[in-house]
Design a protein around this motif. Structure first.
Motif, PDB file in Angstrom:
ATOM      1  N   LEU A 258       0.855  -1.190   0.000  1.00 15.52           N
ATOM      2  CA  LEU A 258       0.000   0.000   0.000  1.00 15.52           C
ATOM      3  C   LEU A 258       0.890   1.239   0.000  1.00 15.52           C
ATOM      4  O   LEU A 258       1.781   1.366   0.839  1.00 15.52           O
ATOM      5  CB  LEU A 258      -0.905   0.015   1.236  1.00 15.52           C
ATOM      6  CG  LEU A 258      -1.790   1.256   1.426  1.00 15.52           C
ATOM      7  CD1 LEU A 258      -2.785   1.386   0.282  1.00 15.52           C
ATOM      8  CD2 LEU A 258      -2.510   1.200   2.772  1.00 15.52           C
ATOM      9  N   ALA A 259       0.655   2.147  -0.944  1.00 11.70           N
ATOM     10  CA  ALA A 259       1.373   3.418  -1.009  1.00 11.70           C
ATOM     11  C   ALA A 259       0.445   4.527  -0.537  1.00 11.70           C
ATOM     12  O   ALA A 259      -0.725   4.567  -0.925  1.00 11.70           O
ATOM     13  CB  ALA A 259       1.846   3.685  -2.430  1.00 11.70           C
ATOM     14  N   VAL A 260       0.977   5.436   0.303  1.00 14.44           N
ATOM     15  CA  VAL A 260       0.150   6.502   0.880  1.00 14.44           C
ATOM     16  C   VAL A 260       0.836   7.848   0.666  1.00 14.44           C
ATOM     17  O   VAL A 260       1.945   8.077   1.152  1.00 14.44           O
ATOM     18  CB  VAL A 260      -0.089   6.278   2.388  1.00 14.44           C
ATOM     19  CG1 VAL A 260      -1.095   7.303   2.919  1.00 14.44           C
ATOM     20  CG2 VAL A 260      -0.558   4.857   2.670  1.00 14.44           C
ATOM     21  N   ASP A 261       0.164   8.755  -0.053  1.00 12.62           N
ATOM     22  CA  ASP A 261       0.697  10.102  -0.288  1.00 12.62           C
ATOM     23  C   ASP A 261      -0.462  11.003  -0.664  1.00 12.62           C
ATOM     24  O   ASP A 261      -1.318  10.615  -1.481  1.00 12.62           O
ATOM     25  CB  ASP A 261       1.749  10.074  -1.400  1.00 12.62           C
ATOM     26  CG  ASP A 261       2.652  11.299  -1.369  1.00 12.62           C
ATOM     27  OD1 ASP A 261       3.887  11.137  -1.425  1.00 12.62           O
ATOM     28  OD2 ASP A 261       2.116  12.430  -1.298  1.00 12.62           O
TER      29      ASP A 261
ATOM     30  N   LEU B 100       1.930  10.109  -5.559  1.00 14.10           N
ATOM     31  CA  LEU B 100       1.336   8.792  -5.327  1.00 14.10           C
ATOM     32  C   LEU B 100       1.376   7.946  -6.598  1.00 14.10           C
ATOM     33  O   LEU B 100       1.724   6.762  -6.558  1.00 14.10           O
ATOM     34  CB  LEU B 100      -0.102   8.952  -4.845  1.00 14.10           C
ATOM     35  CG  LEU B 100      -0.858   7.657  -4.527  1.00 14.10           C
ATOM     36  CD1 LEU B 100      -0.160   6.869  -3.438  1.00 14.10           C
ATOM     37  CD2 LEU B 100      -2.293   7.969  -4.126  1.00 14.10           C
ATOM     38  N   ASP B 101       1.049   8.557  -7.730  1.00 14.39           N
ATOM     39  CA  ASP B 101       1.075   7.831  -8.999  1.00 14.39           C
ATOM     40  C   ASP B 101       2.485   7.351  -9.333  1.00 14.39           C
ATOM     41  O   ASP B 101       2.682   6.221  -9.801  1.00 14.39           O
ATOM     42  CB  ASP B 101       0.554   8.718 -10.139  1.00 14.39           C
ATOM     43  CG  ASP B 101      -0.944   8.984 -10.029  1.00 14.39           C
ATOM     44  OD1 ASP B 101      -1.623   8.262  -9.264  1.00 14.39           O
ATOM     45  OD2 ASP B 101      -1.421   9.920 -10.699  1.00 14.39           O
ATOM     46  N   GLU B 102       3.471   8.215  -9.081  1.00 10.74           N
ATOM     47  CA  GLU B 102       4.862   7.856  -9.387  1.00 10.74           C
ATOM     48  C   GLU B 102       5.333   6.703  -8.506  1.00 10.74           C
ATOM     49  O   GLU B 102       5.969   5.759  -8.981  1.00 10.74           O
ATOM     50  CB  GLU B 102       5.775   9.064  -9.192  1.00 10.74           C
ATOM     51  CG  GLU B 102       7.234   8.772  -9.520  1.00 10.74           C
ATOM     52  CD  GLU B 102       8.118   9.990  -9.345  1.00 10.74           C
ATOM     53  OE1 GLU B 102       7.581  11.073  -8.998  1.00 10.74           O
ATOM     54  OE2 GLU B 102       9.335   9.863  -9.538  1.00 10.74           O
TER      55      GLU B 102
ATOM     56  N   ALA C 148      -3.460   5.065  -1.527  1.00 12.04           N
ATOM     57  CA  ALA C 148      -4.371   5.828  -0.668  1.00 12.04           C
ATOM     58  C   ALA C 148      -3.907   7.277  -0.650  1.00 12.04           C
ATOM     59  O   ALA C 148      -2.714   7.540  -0.480  1.00 12.04           O
ATOM     60  CB  ALA C 148      -4.395   5.246   0.743  1.00 12.04           C
ATOM     61  N   ALA C 149      -4.855   8.208  -0.806  1.00 12.08           N
ATOM     62  CA  ALA C 149      -4.508   9.622  -0.914  1.00 12.08           C
ATOM     63  C   ALA C 149      -4.457  10.332   0.427  1.00 12.08           C
ATOM     64  O   ALA C 149      -4.117  11.516   0.490  1.00 12.08           O
ATOM     65  CB  ALA C 149      -5.499  10.338  -1.832  1.00 12.08           C
ATOM     66  N   ASP C 150      -4.780   9.621   1.513  1.00 13.69           N
ATOM     67  CA  ASP C 150      -4.700  10.227   2.842  1.00 13.69           C
ATOM     68  C   ASP C 150      -4.608   9.118   3.893  1.00 13.69           C
ATOM     69  O   ASP C 150      -4.996   7.966   3.634  1.00 13.69           O
ATOM     70  CB  ASP C 150      -5.905  11.121   3.103  1.00 13.69           C
ATOM     71  CG  ASP C 150      -7.212  10.345   3.091  1.00 13.69           C
ATOM     72  OD1 ASP C 150      -7.852  10.287   2.017  1.00 13.69           O
ATOM     73  OD2 ASP C 150      -7.560   9.757   4.140  1.00 13.69           O
ATOM     74  N   PRO C 151      -4.104   9.440   5.084  1.00 19.05           N
ATOM     75  CA  PRO C 151      -3.898   8.425   6.116  1.00 19.05           C
ATOM     76  C   PRO C 151      -5.177   7.744   6.601  1.00 19.05           C
ATOM     77  O   PRO C 151      -5.147   6.560   6.935  1.00 19.05           O
ATOM     78  CB  PRO C 151      -3.229   9.209   7.253  1.00 19.05           C
ATOM     79  CG  PRO C 151      -2.598  10.383   6.585  1.00 19.05           C
ATOM     80  CD  PRO C 151      -3.529  10.742   5.469  1.00 19.05           C
ATOM     81  N   ILE C 152      -6.290   8.473   6.660  1.00 17.90           N
ATOM     82  CA  ILE C 152      -7.536   7.873   7.142  1.00 17.90           C
ATOM     83  C   ILE C 152      -8.015   6.787   6.181  1.00 17.90           C
ATOM     84  O   ILE C 152      -8.410   5.688   6.594  1.00 17.90           O
ATOM     85  CB  ILE C 152      -8.630   8.946   7.319  1.00 17.90           C
ATOM     86  CG1 ILE C 152      -8.165  10.015   8.335  1.00 17.90           C
ATOM     87  CG2 ILE C 152      -9.923   8.304   7.768  1.00 17.90           C
ATOM     88  CD1 ILE C 152      -7.825   9.459   9.703  1.00 17.90           C
ATOM     89  N   THR C 153      -7.958   7.089   4.873  1.00 18.25           N
ATOM     90  CA  THR C 153      -8.311   6.076   3.878  1.00 18.25           C
ATOM     91  C   THR C 153      -7.373   4.880   3.990  1.00 18.25           C
ATOM     92  O   THR C 153      -7.804   3.722   3.914  1.00 18.25           O
ATOM     93  CB  THR C 153      -8.237   6.663   2.459  1.00 18.25           C
ATOM     94  OG1 THR C 153      -9.160   7.754   2.352  1.00 18.25           O
ATOM     95  CG2 THR C 153      -8.566   5.618   1.411  1.00 18.25           C
ATOM     96  N   ALA C 154      -6.078   5.157   4.184  1.00 15.45           N
ATOM     97  CA  ALA C 154      -5.103   4.076   4.313  1.00 15.45           C
ATOM     98  C   ALA C 154      -5.419   3.191   5.513  1.00 15.45           C
ATOM     99  O   ALA C 154      -5.360   1.957   5.430  1.00 15.45           O
ATOM    100  CB  ALA C 154      -3.703   4.665   4.458  1.00 15.45           C
TER     101      ALA C 154
ATOM    102  N   LEU D 103       4.916   5.080   3.172  1.00 16.46           N
ATOM    103  CA  LEU D 103       4.215   6.236   3.721  1.00 16.46           C
ATOM    104  C   LEU D 103       4.938   7.556   3.510  1.00 16.46           C
ATOM    105  O   LEU D 103       6.140   7.666   3.790  1.00 16.46           O
ATOM    106  CB  LEU D 103       4.087   6.054   5.238  1.00 16.46           C
ATOM    107  CG  LEU D 103       2.891   5.320   5.845  1.00 16.46           C
ATOM    108  CD1 LEU D 103       3.104   5.210   7.340  1.00 16.46           C
ATOM    109  CD2 LEU D 103       1.622   6.063   5.535  1.00 16.46           C
ATOM    110  N   ASP D 104       4.198   8.571   3.058  1.00 12.70           N
ATOM    111  CA  ASP D 104       4.708   9.934   3.131  1.00 12.70           C
ATOM    112  C   ASP D 104       4.622  10.385   4.590  1.00 12.70           C
ATOM    113  O   ASP D 104       3.846   9.840   5.377  1.00 12.70           O
ATOM    114  CB  ASP D 104       3.868  10.848   2.244  1.00 12.70           C
ATOM    115  CG  ASP D 104       4.481  12.230   2.110  1.00 12.70           C
ATOM    116  OD1 ASP D 104       3.756  13.156   1.701  1.00 12.70           O
ATOM    117  OD2 ASP D 104       5.686  12.385   2.411  1.00 12.70           O
ATOM    118  N   VAL D 105       5.425  11.362   4.971  1.00  7.92           N
ATOM    119  CA  VAL D 105       5.399  11.842   6.361  1.00  7.92           C
ATOM    120  C   VAL D 105       4.458  13.025   6.516  1.00  7.92           C
ATOM    121  O   VAL D 105       3.533  13.002   7.328  1.00  7.92           O
ATOM    122  CB  VAL D 105       6.821  12.232   6.839  1.00  7.92           C
ATOM    123  CG1 VAL D 105       6.755  12.853   8.230  1.00  7.92           C
ATOM    124  CG2 VAL D 105       7.731  11.005   6.853  1.00  7.92           C
ATOM    125  N   ALA D 106       4.694  14.071   5.739  1.00  8.19           N
ATOM    126  CA  ALA D 106       3.920  15.305   5.895  1.00  8.19           C
ATOM    127  C   ALA D 106       2.589  15.215   5.151  1.00  8.19           C
ATOM    128  O   ALA D 106       2.518  15.377   3.934  1.00  8.19           O
ATOM    129  CB  ALA D 106       4.736  16.491   5.381  1.00  8.19           C
TER     130      ALA D 106
END
Length: 260
Positions: A8-11, A17-19, A36-42, A56-59
């Protein structure tokens, strides 16, 4: 774990995210990628499905990547966490919540391969049936196909004296010449380390059986001398190389090179 990785990629940045999803899709170790485009969805996706690893992205707005990772760590069987971010200032905190790697954007294929290797190592320690994991892959890499002028030649592992990184490729040095193969050096290290190949520099692997002696260069650095040339040895790898050479010598392994 059986088969390839489910990741799962989250950004929250669509292009990023696509890249990342595209890079993961191209990785041989990965069988399925979700985004996933946001942490809640993830978090919802992880609660309803099973993923081997989360990149996971951080910010991110709302719940950031570090907070999400801390929540995931409380699961009975949490996914392996890798952070992917444009900033290096969060690295200490990332490892503090159990991440196995910390990738800086833009992510290169070689670094992604290294992170996936770390993920696989962690999963193997958790897997009660190691026979079904990629642990069997090294023997399948005893020879590598090399494409040249419309022909495919197979270079045997025991013909290779040392390996040099060249971007997303590696150069295999043999007595018959230098052969270029599309594979990051970190992935080849994973496949060949059990066969006596040692990482001696960020850009070099050397076969223990091919090392004739250790030498000092003009500026006090260390070189591993082979019949095909000298291989630079970084300070961080020097002690490990010496210890492995000593162990190989004691077990008579340096006399059975079988190279060329």
């Amino acid at each position: 774990m059986t088969g390839g990785l489910r990741v799962l990629a989250v950004d929250d940045v669509p292009a990023a995210l696509d890249e990342l999803c595209a890079l993961l899709h191209d990785a041989a170790e990965v069988v399925e990628v979700a985004g996933a485009a946001d942490p809640i969805t993830a978090l919802r996706m992880i609660q309803s499905d099973r993923f081997d690893a989360v990149f996971l992205d951080v910010a991110m707005p709302g719940l950031d990547g570090l907070e999400l990772a801390a929540l995931l760590a409380r699961l009975s069987d949490p996914p392996v966490i890798v952070f992917v971010t444009a900033y290096d200032k969060h690295a200490v905190a990332a490892y503090g919540v159990g991440a196995v790697d910390y990738l800086l954007k833009p992510v290169r294929a070689e670094r992604l391969a290294d992170a996936l290797t770390r993920v696989l190592r962690v999963l193997r320690t958790k897997d009660p049936e190691p026979v079904d994991t990629p642990a069997a892959l090294p023997d399948a890499m005893a020879a590598l196909p090399v494409e040249s002028a419309g022909r495919t030649r197979y270079v045997r592992r025991n013909e290779v004296h040392y390996v040099e990184a060249h971007g997303d490729y590696v150069r295999l040095y043999t007595k018959t010449g230098v052969h270029l193969v599309r594979m990051p050096i970190s992935r080849l290290e994973e496949y060949w380390e059990a066969a006596g190949f040692v990482r001696v520099h960020r850009s070099f692997l050397v076969a223990l059986g091919a090392v004739r002696e250790l030498r000092s260069d003009a500026v006090g650095g260390l070189l591993a001398h082979t019949d095909l040339g000298d291989v630079p040895v970084s300070r961080r790898h020097a002690r490990d190389l010496r210890e492995q050479l000593l162990h190989a010598a004691r077990n008579g392994q340096l006399d059975r090179t079988g190279r060329g």
